[in-house]
Design a protein around this motif. Structure first.
Motif, PDB file in Angstrom:
ATOM      1  N   UNK A 233      36.842 -25.007  -0.519  1.00 31.54           N
ATOM      2  CA  UNK A 233      36.274 -25.454  -1.798  1.00 31.54           C
ATOM      3  C   UNK A 233      35.059 -24.607  -2.149  1.00 31.54           C
ATOM      4  N   UNK A 234      34.351 -24.171  -1.123  1.00 30.89           N
ATOM      5  CA  UNK A 234      33.274 -23.198  -1.296  1.00 30.89           C
ATOM      6  C   UNK A 234      33.843 -21.841  -0.895  1.00 30.89           C
ATOM      7  N   UNK A 235      34.173 -20.976  -1.853  1.00 27.73           N
ATOM      8  CA  UNK A 235      34.809 -19.699  -1.524  1.00 27.73           C
ATOM      9  C   UNK A 235      34.014 -18.837  -0.542  1.00 27.73           C
ATOM     10  N   UNK A 236      32.702 -19.062  -0.471  1.00 28.99           N
ATOM     11  CA  UNK A 236      31.880 -18.259   0.436  1.00 28.99           C
ATOM     12  C   UNK A 236      32.197 -18.528   1.901  1.00 28.99           C
ATOM     13  N   UNK A 237      32.836 -19.660   2.195  1.00 27.09           N
ATOM     14  CA  UNK A 237      33.165 -19.953   3.592  1.00 27.09           C
ATOM     15  C   UNK A 237      34.357 -19.147   4.090  1.00 27.09           C
ATOM     16  N   UNK A 238      35.181 -18.630   3.167  1.00 25.57           N
ATOM     17  CA  UNK A 238      36.422 -17.969   3.589  1.00 25.57           C
ATOM     18  C   UNK A 238      36.141 -16.727   4.439  1.00 25.57           C
ATOM     19  N   UNK A 239      35.316 -15.790   3.997  1.00 26.16           N
ATOM     20  CA  UNK A 239      35.020 -14.646   4.872  1.00 26.16           C
ATOM     21  C   UNK A 239      34.260 -15.046   6.125  1.00 26.16           C
ATOM     22  N   UNK A 240      33.470 -16.101   6.053  1.00 26.31           N
ATOM     23  CA  UNK A 240      32.742 -16.546   7.239  1.00 26.31           C
ATOM     24  C   UNK A 240      33.689 -17.099   8.297  1.00 26.31           C
ATOM     25  N   UNK A 241      34.635 -17.920   7.871  1.00 25.30           N
ATOM     26  CA  UNK A 241      35.618 -18.440   8.823  1.00 25.30           C
ATOM     27  C   UNK A 241      36.445 -17.301   9.413  1.00 25.30           C
ATOM     28  N   UNK A 242      36.813 -16.338   8.593  1.00 27.12           N
ATOM     29  CA  UNK A 242      37.560 -15.172   9.078  1.00 27.12           C
ATOM     30  C   UNK A 242      36.749 -14.413  10.124  1.00 27.12           C
ATOM     31  N   UNK A 243      35.458 -14.237   9.867  1.00 31.28           N
ATOM     32  CA  UNK A 243      34.592 -13.506  10.802  1.00 31.28           C
ATOM     33  C   UNK A 243      34.465 -14.250  12.122  1.00 31.28           C
ATOM     34  N   UNK A 244      34.202 -15.555  12.061  1.00 30.81           N
ATOM     35  CA  UNK A 244      34.076 -16.334  13.293  1.00 30.81           C
ATOM     36  C   UNK A 244      35.367 -16.292  14.104  1.00 30.81           C
ATOM     37  N   UNK A 245      36.479 -16.418  13.410  1.00 31.75           N
ATOM     38  CA  UNK A 245      37.774 -16.359  14.090  1.00 31.75           C
ATOM     39  C   UNK A 245      37.985 -15.006  14.758  1.00 31.75           C
ATOM     40  N   UNK A 246      37.622 -13.936  14.083  1.00 34.31           N
ATOM     41  CA  UNK A 246      37.785 -12.588  14.645  1.00 34.31           C
ATOM     42  C   UNK A 246      36.872 -12.346  15.840  1.00 34.31           C
ATOM     43  N   UNK A 247      35.645 -12.841  15.753  1.00 34.78           N
ATOM     44  CA  UNK A 247      34.667 -12.576  16.813  1.00 34.78           C
ATOM     45  C   UNK A 247      35.173 -13.024  18.181  1.00 34.78           C
ATOM     46  N   UNK A 248      35.780 -14.216  18.212  1.00 27.02           N
ATOM     47  CA  UNK A 248      36.163 -14.792  19.500  1.00 27.02           C
ATOM     48  C   UNK A 248      37.671 -15.044  19.619  1.00 27.02           C
ATOM     49  N   UNK A 249      38.435 -14.487  18.676  1.00 25.45           N
ATOM     50  CA  UNK A 249      39.891 -14.706  18.693  1.00 25.45           C
ATOM     51  C   UNK A 249      40.201 -16.198  18.746  1.00 25.45           C
ATOM     52  N   UNK A 250      39.760 -16.904  17.707  1.00 29.53           N
ATOM     53  CA  UNK A 250      39.978 -18.347  17.597  1.00 29.53           C
ATOM     54  C   UNK A 250      41.113 -18.589  16.606  1.00 29.53           C
ATOM     55  N   UNK A 251      42.078 -19.387  17.010  1.00 29.61           N
ATOM     56  CA  UNK A 251      43.160 -19.724  16.111  1.00 29.61           C
ATOM     57  C   UNK A 251      42.702 -20.650  15.001  1.00 29.61           C
TER      58      UNK A 251
END
Length: 597
Positions: A233-251
């Motif tokens: 709902x807050x578009x700014x979270x989308x790249x942040x969630x992608x980054x966090x997922x990439x950092x630690x390989x989180x599904x």
């Protein structure tokens, strides 16, 4: 001459409201007179007025506008009956946390010719009800009465401040006709509030101990999993969630998604569900529930492992307006997801590359790659099945949606990158989220709730919002079922689309009725007498003479329309429909027959 209505419109404009979606009545003389004063004196109104022949369409349009712009619109309706006419859209804007300002006039209290605005029409006695705001109060973040033009501006600003603070949502203002007709001195009208002094509440972050606990758990986990639904709902979270997922390989898994939380193509996006069995829960040892109303449904056999560590990150983690909601969790954090994700990324990056050994990161990545490949292979196989019918004519929904996706790519200037999907496919939500493959933040919106009839009006508001927010959409595309199409009051919606030059594509997944009630029955009586009954027998079918949905749009909005019954005809018809919308600037409706209920 200035009135309370003058002050209301002026305050709306100064607060950044650009559009009011309206349905006028006998409580609005001052508003109509004020709008004409503005046209005479300056050539235009301070707020764009969008006439809506039905109140639910008005509120749905305001919801679509707010979802695209991130800012509230105004909705103006007529006394108690117009408030009731808002119908299920009230439920939607509440559950979807959509900021909207609703103003309703109210019947005059007086019957005295000495008072301006007093009762002078028979209906006003019937509309004078004991507690008008109670009709919607339980869904509102705030309700209040406008009693004078002298403080109306401050009441509007308080309402907007609440509406735009988390958990965001609708607010309801109302005023009797004597109050809105009150004449105010020019000095009152010309007063200017410092809008910057009425900010929304700054979203809270995670406390330091919570940051450390969650980050440590993610680093130590064997198989961490983030379950989300509405963080986008807050578009700014989308790249942040992608980054966090990439950092630690989180599904990342979406449960009952209502917004684009992560790009469909993200390598760590490994599944979606609308209440079915989530096999990943059996394996995840650390789970973050991120802005998800329904992370799993226990009665479907879903449950995290007993030793799993669960953390809830949400603007309203206890779901305080739900009768029942609970997640067994180690930490429950009432925070702004954007702030919380940023904090976790900073914490993990600050620990350096050695925080997660390379071999552990590689093992996680390999596991996620395998899970994603299995999921995407299943989808590609489903897309390849053109029809399940014996004569190979009636298209499957996966085939239909993949054909639609490809048609959008081939027929739009942006190759689909600037398409806004308005999704109200309901029983086909799992299919639309899987096979339309929304990629960009905000590129697919839904009602965020369960009252049907959102999409057709929302498309009008979203189109207007796209212009205001300079989104440069080259196509707004709606996907609905035949039931949701009828709930959307199509005659009103397509009339508006023509009147306000907001053409959009509509694809109707026509299964001949309401599948959802039958599905609910099957969930309780899987082998009951009704399990083999037709939709017609169960009174949930629209046959044998179904409406010609596309022709409703043709008659009311000069749209282009066609019904498609054969899989082989889909591509050509969809491409022509998109061409009509993009090039001719007319709405188009494609009524697609799928397997009937």
């Amino acid at each position: 001459m200035y009135t309370t209505a003058s002050v209301l419109f002026k305050t709306f404009a100064e607060a950044g409201i650009t559009h009011a979606f309206v349905n006028w009545g006998n409580d609005h003389p001052a508003f109509l007179e004020e709008l004409e004063r503005e046209r005479v004196e300056s050539g235009k109104t301070v707020v764009e007025i969008v006439t809506c022949p039905h109140e639910m369409v008005a509120l749905s349009a305001a919801q679509g506008y707010a979802q695209v712009t991130g800012k509230p619109a105004a909705v103006i309706v007529h006394v108690d009956v117009g408030t009731q006419g808002l119908a299920g859209a009230v439920h939607n804007v509440d559950r979807a946390h959509t900021p909207v300002l609703i103003f309703a006039g109210a019947a005059p209290q007086s019957s005295d010719s000495r008072i301006k605005g007093t009762k002078n029409e028979a209906a006003m006695w019937l509309q004078d009800v004991p507690d008008q705001p109670s009709i919607v109060r339980q869904y509102m973040r705030y309700t209040t009465q406008i009693q004078s033009g002298k403080n109306a501006a401050k009441m509007v600003m308080r309402a907007l401040q609440i509406a735009t603070s988390e958990p965001k949502g609708p607010v309801y203002l109302w005023g009797r006709r004597e109050a809105t007709e009150e004449e105010v001195d020019s000095s009152v009208y010309e007063e200017t509030l410092n809008i910057s002094r009425w900010p929304a509440i700054q979203g809270p972050g995670l406390p330091p101990a919570a940051i450390d606990s969650i980050a440590d758990a993610l680093l130590q986990a064997r198989f961490p999993l983030i379950i989300t639904a509405s963080s986008g709902r807050n578009p700014k979270t989308v790249p942040l969630l992608s980054t966090l997922s990439n950092l630690l390989a989180i599904g990342v898994f979406t449960s009952c998604p209502m917004s684009v939380c992560i790009p469909w193509s993200h390598p760590n996006y490994i599944g979606t569900s609308f209440g079915g069995k989530n096999a990943l829960l059996d394996h995840a040892d650390v789970i973050i529930v991120l802005e998800a109303d329904i992370p799993w449904i226990d009665t479907h056999g879903n449950k995290p492992a007993d030793d799993a560590r669960v953390f809830v990150i949400d603007t309203d983690p206890l779901k305080t307006t739900f009768g029942w909601s609970h997640v067994d969790a180690e930490l429950i954090c009432k925070v702004d997801p954007e702030v919380a994700l940023s904090q976790l990324i900073t914490s993990i990056e600050g620990r350096g590359a050695q925080a997660l050994p390379a071999e552990k990161l590689s093992a996680r990545q390999a596991r996620l790659a395998e899970l994603r490949l299995t999921w995407t292979n299943q989808m590609e196989a489903a897309e390849g099945v053109k029809s399940l019918a014996a004569d190979q004519t009636t298209p499957t929904v996966p085939f239909l949606l993949s054909t639609l996706r490809q048609a959008v790519i081939s027929q739009t200037p942006s190759k689909g990158a600037k398409t806004l999907w308005v999704n109200e496919s309901i029983s086909n939500y799992p299919n639309t989220w899987s096979f339309l493959r929304p990629e960009h933040p905000g590129s697919m919106i839904t009602s965020g709730a369960s009252s049907l009839g959102y999409a057709l009006g929302a498309a009008v508001g979203a189109f207007l919002g796209g212009v205001v927010a300079r989104k440069e959409y080259d196509l707004v595309a709606v996907v609905v079922g035949d039931g949701t199409f009828l709930f959307g009051i199509p005659a009103s919606a397509y009339w508006m689309a023509r009147r306000y030059n907001t053409p959009y594509l509509t694809v109707v997944l026509n299964n001949g009725g309401w599948f959802s009630p039958k599905h609910s029955m099957m969930g309780v009586y899987p082998t009951g007498l009704g399990s083999t009954a037709s939709g017609q027998q169960l009174s949930v079918g629209f046959g044998p003479h179904m409406p010609d949905y596309s022709q409703i749009a043709v008659a009311s909005g000069d749209a282009w329309g066609k019904r498609v019954e054969k899989a082989d005809e889909l591509q050509a018809v969809l491409e022509e429909a998109i061409r009509v919308v993009v090039q001719e600037r007319r709405s188009a409706v494609v009524d697609c027959i799928i397997q009937l209920i």
